[in-house]
Design a protein around this motif. Structure first.
Motif, PDB file in Angstrom:
ATOM      1  N   ASP A 116       0.834  -1.206   0.000  1.00 39.99           N
ATOM      2  CA  ASP A 116       0.000   0.000   0.000  1.00 39.99           C
ATOM      3  C   ASP A 116       0.870   1.259   0.000  1.00 39.99           C
ATOM      4  O   ASP A 116       0.572   2.236   0.677  1.00 39.99           O
ATOM      5  N   GLY A 137       0.328   4.111  -4.084  1.00 42.46           N
ATOM      6  CA  GLY A 137      -0.436   3.405  -3.065  1.00 42.46           C
ATOM      7  C   GLY A 137      -1.789   4.073  -2.880  1.00 42.46           C
ATOM      8  O   GLY A 137      -2.058   5.131  -3.450  1.00 42.46           O
ATOM      9  N   SER A 138      -2.636   3.462  -2.076  1.00 41.40           N
ATOM     10  CA  SER A 138      -3.989   3.999  -1.890  1.00 41.40           C
ATOM     11  C   SER A 138      -4.145   4.770  -0.588  1.00 41.40           C
ATOM     12  O   SER A 138      -5.221   5.293  -0.299  1.00 41.40           O
ATOM     13  N   ASN A 139      -3.087   4.848   0.221  1.00 47.80           N
ATOM     14  CA  ASN A 139      -3.182   5.636   1.448  1.00 47.80           C
ATOM     15  C   ASN A 139      -3.514   7.086   1.133  1.00 47.80           C
ATOM     16  O   ASN A 139      -3.068   7.631   0.109  1.00 47.80           O
ATOM     17  N   ARG A 142       0.242   9.669   0.871  1.00 52.91           N
ATOM     18  CA  ARG A 142       1.094   8.820   0.042  1.00 52.91           C
ATOM     19  C   ARG A 142       1.974   9.694  -0.849  1.00 52.91           C
ATOM     20  O   ARG A 142       1.737  10.892  -1.002  1.00 52.91           O
TER      21      ARG A 142
END
Length: 280
Positions: A116, A137-139, A142
């Motif tokens: 992630d 990533g999907s955070n 990020r």
């Protein structure tokens, strides 16, 4: 009042093609052709330069030597000539860079999904690295897309791990030569010994780290990518917010990146668009 003028045709509005000067200087023209080949191709071997110009290899060597002297070319560790600092930030110019991106994309997506975090693919061109692809990533917090970005190789994790594969003589040429001075790439006397020690440590560990060396708040870990002959052709890096790097590292970042590189190297060896990417 009636307008009897004849409208100009599109042909008349076009600029004429540039004509070859009547008194052209062959040596100058050959040197300029070499500059164009470096600019558009990104890498040039001496035998290919001679063939393109239709001259003897010794003549091509003299021309290339002048381009190196003036900072327009640099000879890399594979005995190829690449754009030097006087050319500015030229194209990556690698004939297989598109294939490399295509091969790397699914591996980068899997690694990014696993961690992630943001994963980058880059190649080195002289003293610079070019980011060929990014998978974010999907955070919410990020590292963003760096595709197309050019950064100093000695500052980035991927760049450092690729530099670590060079011998000290080549490092000297890249960062301590007249060309380095022209391009503003010189590493100061006080910093150079520690830089060499860092590269030695990176070579021993198999990975390089960047702790806010390129951007505030960004840390990264990079590993080199090799072809079937063991030659370095690029690097993968995982970039995280600096505040999260230790957590990601302790959760197995090195092992995850190493496995991804291993799997990608299998695909690189099996799909050699460039002869240097092939195996034995």
């Amino acid at each position: 009042m009636q307008n009897n003028s004849v409208p100009l045709s599109p042909t008349r509005n076009r600029k004429p093609l540039q004509k070859r000067p009547t008194y052209s200087i062959e040596a100058v023209d050959n040197a300029l052709q070499l500059l164009q080949l470096l600019r558009d191709g990104g890498a040039l071997r001496l035998k290919d330069a001679a063939a393109e110009l239709g001259v003897a290899p010794s003549t091509a060597h003299r021309l290339m030597a002048m381009l190196v002297y003036r900072g327009f070319a640099v000879r890399d560790e594979n005995r190829r000539y690449v754009p030097g600092p006087a050319m500015g930030a030229g194209p990556a110019g690698l004939s297989w860079s598109r294939l490399l991106r295509e091969l790397a994309q699914p591996h980068m997506e899997l690694l990014s999904a696993r961690l992630d975090e943001t994963v980058n693919l880059m190649v080195r061109v002289g003293t610079k690295v070019r980011f060929l692809a990014t998978v974010e990533g999907s955070n919410v917090l990020r590292i963003g897309n760096r595709q197309g970005t050019v950064m100093p190789a000695e500052k980035t994790s991927g760049g450092k791990v690729m530099l670590a594969e060079l011998d000290h003589g080549m490092i000297e040429q890249l960062f301590r030569s007249h060309n380095a001075e022209i391009g503003g790439d010189t590493i100061p006397d006080a910093e150079y010994p520690s830089f060499l020690r860092e590269l030695d440590s990176i070579r021993a560990n198999g990975f390089a780290a960047n702790f806010e060396g390129t951007e505030e708040g960004v840390s990264a870990l990079g590993m080199a990518l090799r072809n079937g002959k063991g030659h370095v052709v690029g690097a993968l890096s995982v970039a995280t917010p600096a505040t999260r790097f230790r957590k990601v590292f302790d959760a197995g970042l090195v092992a995850a990146l190493r496995e991804t590189c291993r799997q990608l190297e299998i695909d690189i060896a099996a799909n050699p668009a460039d002869p240097e990417m092939a195996g034995p």
